[in-house]
Design a protein around this motif. Structure first.
Motif, PDB file in Angstrom:
ATOM      1  N   ILE A  96       0.819   4.571  -1.964  1.00 53.18           N
ATOM      2  CA  ILE A  96       1.203   4.211  -3.332  1.00 53.18           C
ATOM      3  C   ILE A  96       0.680   5.221  -4.351  1.00 53.18           C
ATOM      4  O   ILE A  96       1.312   5.476  -5.385  1.00 53.18           O
ATOM      5  N   HIS A 106       2.963  -1.827  -7.264  1.00 49.49           N
ATOM      6  CA  HIS A 106       3.723  -1.987  -6.016  1.00 49.49           C
ATOM      7  C   HIS A 106       4.797  -0.894  -5.965  1.00 49.49           C
ATOM      8  O   HIS A 106       5.389  -0.547  -7.004  1.00 49.49           O
ATOM      9  N   PRO A 107       5.062  -0.324  -4.772  1.00 57.57           N
ATOM     10  CA  PRO A 107       6.065   0.740  -4.658  1.00 57.57           C
ATOM     11  C   PRO A 107       7.457   0.335  -5.150  1.00 57.57           C
ATOM     12  O   PRO A 107       8.250   1.191  -5.559  1.00 57.57           O
ATOM     13  N   TYR A 138       0.799  -1.227   0.000  1.00 58.22           N
ATOM     14  CA  TYR A 138       0.000   0.000   0.000  1.00 58.22           C
ATOM     15  C   TYR A 138       0.834   1.281   0.000  1.00 58.22           C
ATOM     16  O   TYR A 138       0.300   2.386  -0.075  1.00 58.22           O
ATOM     17  N   GLY A 139       2.159   1.159   0.135  1.00 57.51           N
ATOM     18  CA  GLY A 139       2.967   2.364   0.132  1.00 57.51           C
ATOM     19  C   GLY A 139       4.358   2.151   0.686  1.00 57.51           C
ATOM     20  O   GLY A 139       4.783   1.012   0.927  1.00 57.51           O
TER      21      GLY A 139
END
Length: 334
Positions: A243, A254-255, A227-228
């Motif tokens: 993200i 995906h980061p 998520y980040g």
């Protein structure tokens, strides 16, 4: 003759002006000196003298009190000449009404312990922080004294980090909190780590509260999640780049597509709430005007947890059916 009369008159005036003492002025002292004292009573008095071996206490009673050195304090290194002063107020329990010399024999250690345990129990309940001086290092921890009572601080409760050499704490004054007080077993356990942990959390909260929305900060990627990315801002403070806030250039699954742990980045603070810091990298990117509407729409989709569906239009056919004649048209048969 006149001079003698003037002097006499002055003396008479001074005498008349001076307050006249009566028995009522000494009523308190008289009552105190005549009160009943019994073995086991805890008395309060004032130190009026001392030798190497004993302390003399004024009890405002017909007899003075005597406290022997070994009954005054249990703290290691205690010395009457160094630690006791004339005028000190002390509380001690009556051991004997007559020590053989007409004095009342007292024990300050017993009184201190009896009064101290009541205070310890209250401090435990109130989670009160107190300062103590470490006296010695022993197996598994260090020892200190509070109101003459021996207390133990386990090594695991001495500091925030692992302590390799306990002797480095001897002589240090540290903040502690009582975590166990058993009067019957005379077990008094303290913790400095609990206090230090609270203070660190308070300091961190204050530092976070001081961070202003809109500030641009330097940081380092600490970890990547689906998520980040968590960004370390230094001084044990970190923030999250969601993200959707990493870039305007493309949609990320995906980061890790753009970031690696350890990367140094520049971020902008876009929110501070409940001790959490929200950051953005894309807020510092320059986005062409033509791309801004699409970028904003992409952000809205991300925030609502949905991917935007592409619209595919199927061209309309003029005719939805084909006749057999049309299929055979143009074919020559021999």
């Amino acid at each position: 003759m006149m001079d003698e009369m003037n002097v006499t008159n002055e003396v008479i005036e001074e005498t008349a002006a001076a307050p006249v003492e009566t028995m009522d002025d000494y009523a308190g002292e008289i009552d105190s000196s005549m009160r009943s004292i019994n073995v086991g009573d805890i008395l309060e008095g004032t130190v009026v003298g001392f030798t190497d071996t004993e302390v003399t206490v004024d009890l405002q009673y017909a007899a003075e009190g005597i406290i022997r050195a070994q009954d005054y304090s249990a703290e290691p290194g205690f010395s009457i000449k160094e630690n006791v002063h004339a005028g000190d107020t002390v509380k001690a329990v009556v051991v004997k009404l007559d020590d053989g010399n007409g004095n009342i024999l007292l024990n300050r250690r017993q009184a201190s312990e009896a009064l101290a345990w009541e205070k310890f129990e209250q401090q435990l309940e109130d989670k009160e922080t107190i300062d103590v001086t470490v006296k010695e290092a022993v197996k598994g921890g260090v020892v200190t004294y509070i109101d003459g009572v021996r207390a133990f601080i386990p090594a695991s409760k001495l500091a925030l980090d692992y302590v390799e050499d306990l002797n480095t704490f001897v002589g240090q004054t540290i903040p502690v909190r009582i975590i166990q007080a058993e009067r019957e077993g005379k077990k008094l356990i303290l913790s400095s780590r609990d206090v230090l942990r609270e203070r660190r959390a308070e300091a961190k909260a204050a530092r976070i509260a001081a961070i202003q929305e809109g500030a641009v900060l330097d940081g380092k990627v600490d970890s990547l999640q689906t998520y980040g990315a968590f960004i370390s801002l230094g001084d044990r403070i970190d923030g999250l780049v969601h993200i959707s806030q990493i870039t305007n250039t493309k949609r990320l699954k995906h980061p890790k597509e753009m970031l690696n742990v350890g990367d140094e980045v520049k971020v902008k603070v876009i929110g501070v709430k409940d001790g959490k810091i929200s950051l953005s990298m894309k807020a510092l990117e320059e986005v062409p005007e033509s791309a801004k509407p699409a970028a904003r729409e992409r952000d809205r989709d991300r925030e609502h947890g949905r991917e935007r569906e592409e619209k595919i239009e199927i061209p309309k056919s003029e005719k939805l059916t084909t006749s057999l004649g049309d299929l055979l048209k143009g074919i020559k048969l021999n």
